[in-house]
Design an enzyme around this catalytic site. Structure first.
Site, PDB file in Angstrom:
ATOM      1  N   HIS A 290      49.097 -38.975   3.940  1.00  0.00           N
ATOM      2  CA  HIS A 290      50.436 -38.550   4.372  1.00  0.00           C
ATOM      3  C   HIS A 290      50.449 -37.188   5.073  1.00  0.00           C
ATOM      4  O   HIS A 290      51.176 -37.021   6.043  1.00  0.00           O
ATOM      5  CB  HIS A 290      51.443 -38.525   3.208  1.00  0.00           C
ATOM      6  CG  HIS A 290      52.809 -38.012   3.618  1.00  0.00           C
ATOM      7  ND1 HIS A 290      53.634 -38.721   4.466  1.00  0.00           N
ATOM      8  CD2 HIS A 290      53.481 -36.875   3.313  1.00  0.00           C
ATOM      9  CE1 HIS A 290      54.766 -38.038   4.641  1.00  0.00           C
ATOM     10  NE2 HIS A 290      54.695 -36.907   3.968  1.00  0.00           N
TER      11      HIS A 290
ATOM     12  N   HIS B 249      56.400 -44.509   6.076  1.00  0.00           N
ATOM     13  CA  HIS B 249      56.776 -45.109   7.367  1.00  0.00           C
ATOM     14  C   HIS B 249      56.646 -46.638   7.380  1.00  0.00           C
ATOM     15  O   HIS B 249      56.725 -47.254   8.438  1.00  0.00           O
ATOM     16  CB  HIS B 249      55.923 -44.517   8.496  1.00  0.00           C
ATOM     17  CG  HIS B 249      56.257 -43.087   8.801  1.00  0.00           C
ATOM     18  ND1 HIS B 249      57.440 -42.716   9.399  1.00  0.00           N
ATOM     19  CD2 HIS B 249      55.574 -41.936   8.571  1.00  0.00           C
ATOM     20  CE1 HIS B 249      57.477 -41.398   9.541  1.00  0.00           C
ATOM     21  NE2 HIS B 249      56.351 -40.894   9.028  1.00  0.00           N
TER      22      HIS B 249
ATOM     23  N   HIS C   7      48.100 -35.804   6.825  1.00  0.00           N
ATOM     24  CA  HIS C   7      47.297 -35.896   8.045  1.00  0.00           C
ATOM     25  C   HIS C   7      46.280 -34.758   8.165  1.00  0.00           C
ATOM     26  O   HIS C   7      45.632 -34.622   9.215  1.00  0.00           O
ATOM     27  CB  HIS C   7      48.176 -35.938   9.308  1.00  0.00           C
ATOM     28  CG  HIS C   7      49.020 -37.179   9.401  1.00  0.00           C
ATOM     29  ND1 HIS C   7      49.611 -37.586  10.568  1.00  0.00           N
ATOM     30  CD2 HIS C   7      49.361 -38.101   8.481  1.00  0.00           C
ATOM     31  CE1 HIS C   7      50.298 -38.702  10.364  1.00  0.00           C
ATOM     32  NE2 HIS C   7      50.157 -39.024   9.086  1.00  0.00           N
TER      33      HIS C   7
HETATM   34 FE   LIG Z   1      51.119 -40.596   8.004  1.00  0.00          FE
HETATM   35 FE   LIG Z   2      53.474 -40.574   5.519  1.00  0.00          FE
END
Ligand SMILES: [Fe+2]
Ligand SMILES: [Fe+2]
Length: 265
Positions: free
Chosen positions: A175, A68, A177
């Site tokens: 990534h 992101h 989470h």
């Molecule tokens: Fe993330």
């Molecule tokens: Fe990510």
């Protein structure tokens, strides 16, 4: 030296959690250097300079990113002038920013390297070969090296752990989470955890409003995801590194909910 690494900070709830918890984490784990993953800090998508500056004010020393990185266009204005932020090093040649940085704080040095996986993510340069190149480069300055491998597949992350075992001090994943339960010290003194987890809304889906995510799963219609509100949870890892050798000797997972934190106050 002690290193504290906090997983993907998601939106305003994640930032609030970080601000609230940092003083307690500092006094409990005595980190010399604090690194956070900031790829979702701005409403779940990227990071702004204002947010990065806030993190540094609160005591963060370095920021890693991920897929992101470019979601918030603000970053193009300052990433090349900010030496404390790294984006995946295996992004295409010529991409703004850097994938490796040397962080200095409290009399200690830590090289931070950000890499992105290729399984269930866009095809980019080989993270394994890039990791070798950057670890070799970092070793010219310090033996204390942290790699944040931002990847989806547990297999790819575990493979990276073995690839860098005995070469990097810390290899952690971000990534997904979701914090994994496989923290260990790999042979050669590499602290490893497949995924550190996130800091942000606890009752959503990976930090996003669960109703929107459920709507998408139920209907397959285009759906706008927004960061959930409400109580937070925060996931991190504390690692002790022997400065002389760069070998990690201890890794501790950290998992804290807002309720637990309130009870501690
Ligand atoms: Fe993330
Ligand atoms: Fe990510």
């Amino acid at each position: 030296m002690n290193v504290l690494f906090i997983g993907d900070i998601v939106g305003s709830v994640g930032r609030k959690a970080l601000k609230q918890v940092l003083p307690a984490l500092k006094s409990k784990y005595n980190p010399h250097i604090i690194i956070v993953n900031g790829e979702n800090a701005a409403a779940g998508r990227g990071i702004t300079q204002t947010i990065a500056r806030e993190f540094f004010e609160w005591g963060v020393h370095g920021i890693t990113m991920g897929n992101h990185t470019w979601d918030n266009k603000d970053i193009f204005e300052w990433i090349d002038e900010e030496p404390r932020i790294v984006r995946p090093a295996n992004f295409p040649e010529g991409t703004p920013g850097q994938g490796y940085a040397l962080i200095k704080a409290n009399g200690k040095q830590l090289a931070i390297i950000n890499l992105q996986g290729r399984t269930f993510l866009p095809p980019i340069d080989c993270p394994f070969r890039k990791a070798e190149d950057l670890v070799t480069l970092a070793k010219e300055k310090t033996n204390n090296i942290l790699v944040d491998f931002h990847a989806e597949a547990t297999s790819e992350k575990i493979a990276m752990g073995w690839h860098l075992a005995g070469h990097a001090s810390i290899v952690v994943g971000t990534h997904t989470h979701v914090q994994t339960n496989d923290d260990r010290i790999l042979p050669g003194g590499t602290a490893y955890l497949t995924d550190v987890g996130m800091s942000g809304p606890r009752d959503g889906v990976l930090g996003m409003d669960r109703n929107a995510v459920l709507h998408k799963f139920l209907t397959q219609l285009p759906t706008r995801f927004v960061v959930d509100e409400g109580d937070w949870h925060l996931h991190a890892v504390s690692v002790h590194i022997d400065d002389a050798t760069g070998e990690a000797t201890k890794i501790q997972k950290i998992r804290l909910t807002e309720d637990e934190w309130l009870l501690m106050q």
